[in-house]
Scaffold this active site. Structure first.
Site, PDB file in Angstrom:
ATOM      1  CG  ASP A  34      -2.183   0.845   0.998  1.00  0.00           C
ATOM      2  OD1 ASP A  34      -3.250   0.247   0.785  1.00  0.00           O
ATOM      3  OD2 ASP A  34      -2.102   2.105   1.033  1.00  0.00           O
ATOM      4  CB  VAL A  76       0.116   1.128  -7.863  1.00  0.00           C
ATOM      5  CG1 VAL A  76      -0.204   0.137  -6.749  1.00  0.00           C
ATOM      6  CG2 VAL A  76      -0.938   2.232  -7.941  1.00  0.00           C
ATOM      7  CE1 TYR A 171     -12.706   4.476  -9.381  1.00  0.00           C
ATOM      8  CE2 TYR A 171     -14.936   4.082 -10.154  1.00  0.00           C
ATOM      9  CZ  TYR A 171     -13.867   3.732  -9.355  1.00  0.00           C
ATOM     10  OH  TYR A 171     -13.953   2.626  -8.544  1.00  0.00           O
ATOM     11  CE  LYS A 175     -11.555   1.309 -10.713  1.00  0.00           C
ATOM     12  NZ  LYS A 175     -10.656   0.370 -10.016  1.00  0.00           N
TER      13      LYS A 175
HETATM   14  N1  LIG Z   1     -15.859   0.376  -2.809  1.00  0.00           N
HETATM   15  C1  LIG Z   1     -16.557   0.402  -3.935  1.00  0.00           C
HETATM   16  O1  LIG Z   1     -17.761   0.707  -3.964  1.00  0.00           O
HETATM   17  C2  LIG Z   1     -15.875   0.029  -5.230  1.00  0.00           C
HETATM   18  C3  LIG Z   1     -16.683  -0.214  -6.347  1.00  0.00           C
HETATM   19  C4  LIG Z   1     -16.073  -0.554  -7.549  1.00  0.00           C
HETATM   20  C5  LIG Z   1     -14.706  -0.667  -7.625  1.00  0.00           C
HETATM   21  N2  LIG Z   1     -13.949  -0.423  -6.518  1.00  0.00           N
HETATM   22  C6  LIG Z   1     -12.494  -0.546  -6.657  1.00  0.00           C
HETATM   23  O2  LIG Z   1     -12.010  -1.442  -5.691  1.00  0.00           O
HETATM   24  C7  LIG Z   1     -10.628  -1.141  -5.409  1.00  0.00           C
HETATM   25  C8  LIG Z   1     -10.431  -1.087  -3.911  1.00  0.00           C
HETATM   26  O3  LIG Z   1     -11.204  -0.006  -3.401  1.00  0.00           O
HETATM   27  P1  LIG Z   1     -11.715   0.038  -1.901  1.00  0.00           P
HETATM   28  O4  LIG Z   1     -13.191   0.025  -1.962  1.00  0.00           O
HETATM   29  O5  LIG Z   1     -11.020  -0.992  -1.089  1.00  0.00           O
HETATM   30  O6  LIG Z   1     -11.212   1.514  -1.514  1.00  0.00           O
HETATM   31  P2  LIG Z   1     -10.321   2.047  -0.298  1.00  0.00           P
HETATM   32  O7  LIG Z   1     -10.198   3.503  -0.499  1.00  0.00           O
HETATM   33  O8  LIG Z   1     -10.856   1.527   0.980  1.00  0.00           O
HETATM   34  O9  LIG Z   1      -8.913   1.330  -0.525  1.00  0.00           O
HETATM   35  C9  LIG Z   1      -8.017   1.730  -1.527  1.00  0.00           C
HETATM   36  C10 LIG Z   1      -6.601   1.422  -1.040  1.00  0.00           C
HETATM   37  O10 LIG Z   1      -5.677   1.754  -2.085  1.00  0.00           O
HETATM   38  C11 LIG Z   1      -4.578   2.445  -1.490  1.00  0.00           C
HETATM   39  N3  LIG Z   1      -3.965   3.299  -2.509  1.00  0.00           N
HETATM   40  C12 LIG Z   1      -4.479   4.430  -3.057  1.00  0.00           C
HETATM   41  N4  LIG Z   1      -3.627   4.974  -3.923  1.00  0.00           N
HETATM   42  C13 LIG Z   1      -2.538   4.149  -3.949  1.00  0.00           C
HETATM   43  C14 LIG Z   1      -1.316   4.177  -4.664  1.00  0.00           C
HETATM   44  N5  LIG Z   1      -1.032   5.184  -5.523  1.00  0.00           N
HETATM   45  N6  LIG Z   1      -0.426   3.186  -4.460  1.00  0.00           N
HETATM   46  C15 LIG Z   1      -0.688   2.189  -3.573  1.00  0.00           C
HETATM   47  N7  LIG Z   1      -1.830   2.126  -2.857  1.00  0.00           N
HETATM   48  C16 LIG Z   1      -2.746   3.097  -3.047  1.00  0.00           C
HETATM   49  C17 LIG Z   1      -5.201   3.243  -0.354  1.00  0.00           C
HETATM   50  O11 LIG Z   1      -4.243   3.679   0.593  1.00  0.00           O
HETATM   51  C18 LIG Z   1      -6.213   2.236   0.185  1.00  0.00           C
HETATM   52  O12 LIG Z   1      -5.611   1.386   1.142  1.00  0.00           O
HETATM   53  C19 LIG Z   1     -10.351   0.186  -6.133  1.00  0.00           C
HETATM   54  O13 LIG Z   1      -9.697  -0.092  -7.349  1.00  0.00           O
HETATM   55  C20 LIG Z   1     -11.736   0.739  -6.410  1.00  0.00           C
HETATM   56  O14 LIG Z   1     -11.742   1.580  -7.532  1.00  0.00           O
HETATM   57  C21 LIG Z   1     -14.496  -0.099  -5.322  1.00  0.00           C
END
Ligand SMILES: NC(=O)c1ccc[n+]([C@@H]2O[C@H](COP(=O)([O-])OP(=O)(O)OC[C@H]3O[C@@H](n4cnc5c(N)ncnc54)[C@H](O)[C@@H]3O)[C@@H](O)[C@H]2O)c1
Length: 267
Positions: A34, A76, A171, A175
């Site tokens: 992370d 990342v 976004y 995606k």
């Molecule tokens: N939660 C939802 O409703 C939802 C829906 C569709 C897709 N997603 C996707 O699921 C994935 C996970 O999201 P989540 O819901 O766990 O969100 P979240 O915000 O809880 O977790 C995201 C994590 O990514 C880390 N992060 C952010 N930028 C980073 C970087 N540059 N390098 C390394 N780490 C980084 C953050 O510190 C965090 O721990 C994402 O790709 C998000 O787009 C989430």
């Protein structure tokens, strides 16, 4: 799956943390990656170092302190840092069997043409660029495993990959890019024994959804529940369960697929 090794990005909270938990419970060794610090380009908090440490310590206990979980701080967007993370997993546990791209951010809340360039760039570089970079540095490691191989490259797309969501244009673009990437990787990896797949979550209860609610001027993440045909938010564990299945030995017939895990949101 005992003895298998995974690298998970975005591992400090939300879906990434749930994925680490699911893998460790099934006997995997996991490098939990992370950024673990706030991002000056984005107006909401990222996970902290304490969040990442908590994921590691909770899962170390779960794994009986057997050294199967290790935290690793990397952004990342940083090719060299992700390559070092892959090298660390191989050095520590002797190879890599799954790379899972969960790191992601959201920004928007205004039409594309009003969105700050720095936010547009961050969304594209993390949500799409970060997945491409993880694929580029991890697939050679998956290929280093001896035949017959069963490596897995997995990513998280979104319902936004297929729906035009206003005020979230970059976004949606990022995606949709992930979905295209996975289809191409599925074809490129043909015959190697390695598969590439993604899941497309619907609204899942995590900090990114709280930020989405703020961007849409909604009171909280719970406001999205009514949009999903099954009438509630998803739990991160429900996304992690599908990723665990895709990482495992029962998914051999699936590659290049983007599986909705969305309570019917894409219907
Ligand atoms: N939660 C939802 O409703 C939802 C829906 C569709 C897709 N997603 C996707 O699921 C994935 C996970 O999201 P989540 O819901 O766990 O969100 P979240 O915000 O809880 O977790 C995201 C994590 O990514 C880390 N992060 C952010 N930028 C980073 C970087 N540059 N390098 C390394 N780490 C980084 C953050 O510190 C965090 O721990 C994402 O790709 C998000 O787009 C989430």
């Amino acid at each position: 799956m005992t003895g298998r090794v995974a690298l998970v990005t975005g591992a400090a909270r939300g879906i990434g943390a749930a994925t680490v938990r699911a893998l460790v419970t099934e006997g995997w060794s996991v490098l939990a990656v992370d950024r673990a610090t706030d991002d000056p380009d984005l107006p909401y908090p990222m996970a902290s170092r304490a969040d990442l440490d908590r994921v590691v310590s909770e899962n170390c206990s779960r794994a009986g302190d057997s050294g199967r979980v290790q935290g690793y701080v990397a952004d990342v967007r940083d090719h060299a840092a992700l390559a070092s993370a892959v090298a660390e997993a191989e050095r520590r546990w002797g190879g890599l069997d799954a790379a899972i791209a969960c790191a992601g951010v959201i920004a928007g809340g205004v039409p594309l043409w009003q969105m700050p360039t720095s936010q547009q760039q961050a969304v594209l570089d993390i949500d799409l660029g970060g997945v491409i970079t993880l694929a580029a540095v991890s697939i050679p490691a998956l290929l280093r495993r001896p035949e017959p191989r069963s490596g897995r490259f997995l990513a998280i797309a979104s319902s936004a990959a297929t729906r035009g969501m206003p005020m979230l244009a970059t976004y949606c673009a990022a995606k949709a890019g992930v979905a295209g990437l996975i289809r191409a990787l599925g074809a490129e990896l043909g015959g190697t024994g390695i598969t590439a797949n993604a899941v497309s979550p619907g609204s899942t209860d995590s900090p990114i959804l709280a930020e989405s609610a703020r961007l849409y001027g909604l009171p909280d993440a719970q406001s999205f529940a009514v949009q999903q045909p099954f009438g509630r938010l998803l739990h991160p564990d429900e996304i992690a369960a599908t990723l665990l299945f895709l990482a495992g030995s029962a998914s051999t017939g699936i590659t290049g697929a983007v599986l909705p895990v969305d309570g019917g949101l894409s219907l």
